[in-house]
Enzyme design. Structure first.
Site, mmCIF file in Angstrom:
data_model
loop_
_atom_site.group_PDB
_atom_site.id
_atom_site.type_symbol
_atom_site.label_atom_id
_atom_site.label_comp_id
_atom_site.label_asym_id
_atom_site.label_seq_id
_atom_site.Cartn_x
_atom_site.Cartn_y
_atom_site.Cartn_z
ATOM 1 N N THR A 12 0.821 -1.217 0.000
ATOM 2 C CA THR A 12 0.000 0.000 0.000
ATOM 3 C C THR A 12 0.855 1.268 0.000
ATOM 4 O OG1 THR A 12 -0.034 -0.178 2.401
ATOM 5 C CG2 THR A 12 -1.944 -1.073 1.218
ATOM 6 N N GLY A 13 2.181 1.122 0.055
ATOM 7 C CA GLY A 13 3.056 2.292 0.156
ATOM 8 C C GLY A 13 3.408 2.875 -1.201
ATOM 9 N N VAL A 15 6.290 2.954 -2.776
ATOM 10 C CA VAL A 15 7.073 2.027 -3.608
ATOM 11 C C VAL A 15 6.249 0.781 -3.941
ATOM 12 C CG1 VAL A 15 9.113 0.538 -3.671
ATOM 13 C CG2 VAL A 15 9.288 2.837 -2.720
ATOM 14 N N SER A 41 -3.973 -1.531 7.131
ATOM 15 C CA SER A 41 -4.484 -1.739 5.771
ATOM 16 C C SER A 41 -5.087 -3.128 5.550
ATOM 17 C CB SER A 41 -3.348 -1.556 4.758
ATOM 18 O OG SER A 41 -2.734 -0.326 4.939
ATOM 19 N N CYS A 129 17.773 4.855 -3.429
ATOM 20 C CA CYS A 129 17.366 5.458 -4.712
ATOM 21 C C CYS A 129 18.414 6.447 -5.249
ATOM 22 C CB CYS A 129 16.013 6.136 -4.583
ATOM 23 S SG CYS A 129 15.776 7.037 -3.045
ATOM 24 N N GLN A 156 16.441 15.878 -3.826
ATOM 25 C CA GLN A 156 15.606 14.680 -3.733
ATOM 26 C C GLN A 156 14.134 15.034 -3.510
ATOM 27 O OE1 GLN A 156 19.223 12.506 -1.358
ATOM 28 N NE2 GLN A 156 17.262 11.462 -1.252
ATOM 29 N N GLY A 160 10.493 10.158 -2.059
ATOM 30 C CA GLY A 160 11.560 9.328 -1.509
ATOM 31 C C GLY A 160 11.358 9.026 -0.033
ATOM 32 N N LYS A 213 25.111 6.408 3.174
ATOM 33 C CA LYS A 213 24.641 5.311 2.307
ATOM 34 C C LYS A 213 25.204 5.469 0.902
ATOM 35 C CE LYS A 213 20.121 4.677 4.496
ATOM 36 N NZ LYS A 213 18.682 4.959 4.348
ATOM 37 N N ARG A 235 16.688 17.694 0.373
ATOM 38 C CA ARG A 235 15.291 17.434 -0.001
ATOM 39 C C ARG A 235 14.708 18.718 -0.588
ATOM 40 N NH1 ARG A 235 13.629 12.417 -0.202
ATOM 41 N NH2 ARG A 235 14.331 12.009 1.910
ATOM 42 N N HIS A 242 14.466 12.212 -8.372
ATOM 43 C CA HIS A 242 15.612 12.858 -7.746
ATOM 44 C C HIS A 242 16.521 13.409 -8.848
ATOM 45 C CE1 HIS A 242 14.175 11.126 -4.157
ATOM 46 N NE2 HIS A 242 15.071 10.187 -3.944
HETATM 47 N N1 LIG Z 1 10.225 6.051 -1.654
HETATM 48 C C1 LIG Z 1 11.349 5.793 -2.302
HETATM 49 O O1 LIG Z 1 11.727 6.470 -3.281
HETATM 50 C C2 LIG Z 1 12.208 4.646 -1.892
HETATM 51 C C3 LIG Z 1 13.285 4.321 -2.697
HETATM 52 C C4 LIG Z 1 14.103 3.258 -2.333
HETATM 53 C C5 LIG Z 1 13.803 2.557 -1.183
HETATM 54 N N2 LIG Z 1 12.734 2.909 -0.418
HETATM 55 C C6 LIG Z 1 12.461 2.102 0.771
HETATM 56 O O2 LIG Z 1 11.260 1.372 0.560
HETATM 57 C C7 LIG Z 1 10.569 1.212 1.808
HETATM 58 C C8 LIG Z 1 9.156 1.735 1.667
HETATM 59 O O3 LIG Z 1 9.192 3.092 1.306
HETATM 60 P P1 LIG Z 1 7.892 3.883 0.845
HETATM 61 O O4 LIG Z 1 8.405 5.176 0.353
HETATM 62 O O5 LIG Z 1 7.022 3.065 -0.038
HETATM 63 O O6 LIG Z 1 7.139 4.104 2.274
HETATM 64 P P2 LIG Z 1 5.580 4.255 2.571
HETATM 65 O O7 LIG Z 1 4.877 4.936 1.466
HETATM 66 O O8 LIG Z 1 5.509 4.867 3.930
HETATM 67 O O9 LIG Z 1 5.046 2.737 2.644
HETATM 68 C C9 LIG Z 1 5.405 1.860 3.682
HETATM 69 C C10 LIG Z 1 4.725 0.523 3.463
HETATM 70 O O10 LIG Z 1 5.118 -0.373 4.507
HETATM 71 C C11 LIG Z 1 3.948 -0.918 5.101
HETATM 72 N N3 LIG Z 1 4.146 -1.273 6.500
HETATM 73 C C12 LIG Z 1 4.378 -0.447 7.552
HETATM 74 N N4 LIG Z 1 4.428 -1.159 8.689
HETATM 75 C C13 LIG Z 1 4.234 -2.459 8.353
HETATM 76 C C14 LIG Z 1 4.139 -3.681 9.098
HETATM 77 N N5 LIG Z 1 4.279 -3.698 10.426
HETATM 78 N N6 LIG Z 1 3.892 -4.836 8.426
HETATM 79 C C15 LIG Z 1 3.738 -4.833 7.095
HETATM 80 N N7 LIG Z 1 3.792 -3.700 6.335
HETATM 81 C C16 LIG Z 1 4.041 -2.535 6.971
HETATM 82 C C17 LIG Z 1 2.924 0.186 4.968
HETATM 83 O O11 LIG Z 1 1.623 -0.312 5.166
HETATM 84 P P3 LIG Z 1 0.405 0.695 5.587
HETATM 85 O O12 LIG Z 1 -0.016 1.396 4.339
HETATM 86 O O13 LIG Z 1 -0.616 -0.257 6.084
HETATM 87 O O14 LIG Z 1 0.942 1.616 6.639
HETATM 88 C C18 LIG Z 1 3.191 0.609 3.518
HETATM 89 O O15 LIG Z 1 2.630 -0.322 2.629
HETATM 90 C C19 LIG Z 1 11.431 1.912 2.852
HETATM 91 O O16 LIG Z 1 12.283 0.960 3.433
HETATM 92 C C20 LIG Z 1 12.228 2.893 2.034
HETATM 93 O O17 LIG Z 1 13.453 3.215 2.654
HETATM 94 C C21 LIG Z 1 11.925 3.918 -0.748
#
Ligand SMILES: NC(=O)c1ccc[n+]([C@@H]2O[C@H](COP(=O)([O-])OP(=O)(O)OC[C@H]3O[C@@H](n4cnc5c(N)ncnc54)[C@H](OP(=O)(O)O)[C@@H]3O)[C@@H](O)[C@H]2O)c1
Length: 346
Positions: A12-13, A15, A41, A129, A156, A160, A213, A235, A242
């Site tokens: 649902t996030g 990514v 969710s 990223c 960025q 992100g 990183k 940011r 980015h």
């Molecule tokens: N955004 C980027 O550009 C990017 C790039 C590279 C790597 N990342 C990495 O990818 C990961 C996710 O990033 P995002 O940007 O997509 O964050 P996000 O939009 O906040 O999404 C987080 C996701 O994790 C789920 N989650 C949270 N707690 C959980 C739990 N206890 N059990 C199972 N699922 C859980 C959330 O579910 P709910 O919706 O239910 O809260 C949501 O689906 C992070 O580790 C981030 O560092 C992100």
């Protein structure tokens, strides 16, 4: 082609949703798709291949029968659940920082170091990223002229940081324009109409974890601990993609004609090198390539190259890179369970 059972953890996030889209667009052979997210969710649906998929919570049986598990739910969830998935026989591709520097987890960008995949033991890490787009852009330069030092400033986007940060930029921009108090939940300082020279937390030396990183991951991906990486991560109030101003110091003098030819031939790179046609964040959004522009040297030093590098952090910076790794595994039929390497977490 054998169809696979695919789990998306964090579906649902920001990514995770992109992962569903990329799996579908690239026609990854999915027999069954399992979507996992937090308890908030559970029971809601996400859409995959035009069908609603009910979101589940993680439990001991979640990964039974799963071939590949794409994780994008943060480092804590990855530490807890990626070994569980690996031990159940899945190959995990994790987007968080949890395993990136782990000696048993390859850190892979398919255009740069696909050979590292062969050593996987059930968990493969997707780089940060900001690192991904930089190493894709630097690979042709490094192969031709060597690479000693990188000085990079990032610009960025808020996506992100995830879904809540996208809402924060939207909400606080409206509040700022209306003259209302800004309600911040994600960033330590305002992001609307401002520039935030802090991505993640500071260490004792004044570097942020994002900057560290970029250094550590670049060295691991290129397999060269001597490369000096000095990053300033910033940011900016941009929703998606980015941008990076990269200055690289090479080991040998740079032939720019040869470099341009290498960029044009490189997989995953679009060279936009006519002066005013530099790439920008909004046009890169939704694309999978890394865009390179403003390519130039300096008369003062034949071993210095500057360039402007733009890419969609949710696509090549996360979802697309992860799905490309799954495609490589699929093409090598490398979904064999190797999870015994990962002990239970106490
Ligand atoms: N955004 C980027 O550009 C990017 C790039 C590279 C790597 N990342 C990495 O990818 C990961 C996710 O990033 P995002 O940007 O997509 O964050 P996000 O939009 O906040 O999404 C987080 C996701 O994790 C789920 N989650 C949270 N707690 C959980 C739990 N206890 N059990 C199972 N699922 C859980 C959330 O579910 P709910 O919706 O239910 O809260 C949501 O689906 C992070 O580790 C981030 O560092 C992100």
């Amino acid at each position: 082609m054998q169809e696979r059972v695919v789990a998306v953890v964090g579906a649902t996030g920001a990514v995770g949703r992109e992962m569903l889209r990329v799996l579908e667009e690239r026609r990854f052979p999915v027999r069954e798709l399992r979507a996992f997210a937090s308890s908030r969710s559970v029971g809601s649906t996400v859409t995959f291949a035009g069908q609603p998929v009910t979101v589940r919570g993680l439990d001991a049986q979640a990964f039974d029968g799963v071939d590949v598990a794409l994780f994008s739910a943060g480092a804590e969830r990855a530490r807890d659940w990626a070994p569980v998935a690996a031990r159940a026989g899945a190959v995990v591709v994790d987007n968080s920082s949890a395993f990136r520097m782990h000696p048993d987890a390859p850190l892979v960008v398919p255009e740069v170091n696909p050979e590292m995949l062969a050593a996987h033991r059930g968990i493969i890490a997707n780089p940060n990223c900001s690192t991904i787009q930089m190493v894709v852009a630097l690979r042709p330069l490094r192969e031709l002229f060597g690479l000693r030092r990188i000085v990079v400033s990032t610009y960025q986007s808020v996506s992100g940081t995830g879904a809540r940060a996208i809402q924060e930029l939207d909400r606080t921009s409206r509040q700022f324009m209306a003259g209302e108090p800004e309600t911040r939940e994600v960033y330590p300082r305002p992001i609307a109409f401002d520039v935030l020279p802090q991505v993640a937390d500071f260490d004792a030396f004044g570097h942020t974890t994002e900057e560290n990183k970029m250094r550590d991951e670049t060295r691991k991906i290129f397999g060269d601990e001597r490369i000096i990486v000095h990053a300033t991560c910033v940011r900016v109030p941009v929703f998606r993609s980015h941008s990076e101003a990269v200055v690289a110091e090479t080991e040998r003098p740079v032939d720019f004609d040869a470099l341009r030819a290498a960029f044009r031939a490189a997989p995953g790179i679009v060279l936009r090198d006519v002066a005013s046609e530099y790439p920008m964040a909004r046009e890169a959004a939704g694309r999978d390539e890394v865009f390179v522009g403003r390519l130039r040297g300096t008369a003062d030093d034949p071993c210095v190259v500057s360039m402007w590098v733009v890419s969609d952090n949710l696509r090549k910076g996360a979802a697309t890179n992860a799905v490309q790794i799954a495609e490589l595994l699929q093409s090598r039929a490398a979904f064999a369970g190797k999870g015994d390497a990962w002990p239970h977490r106490s």
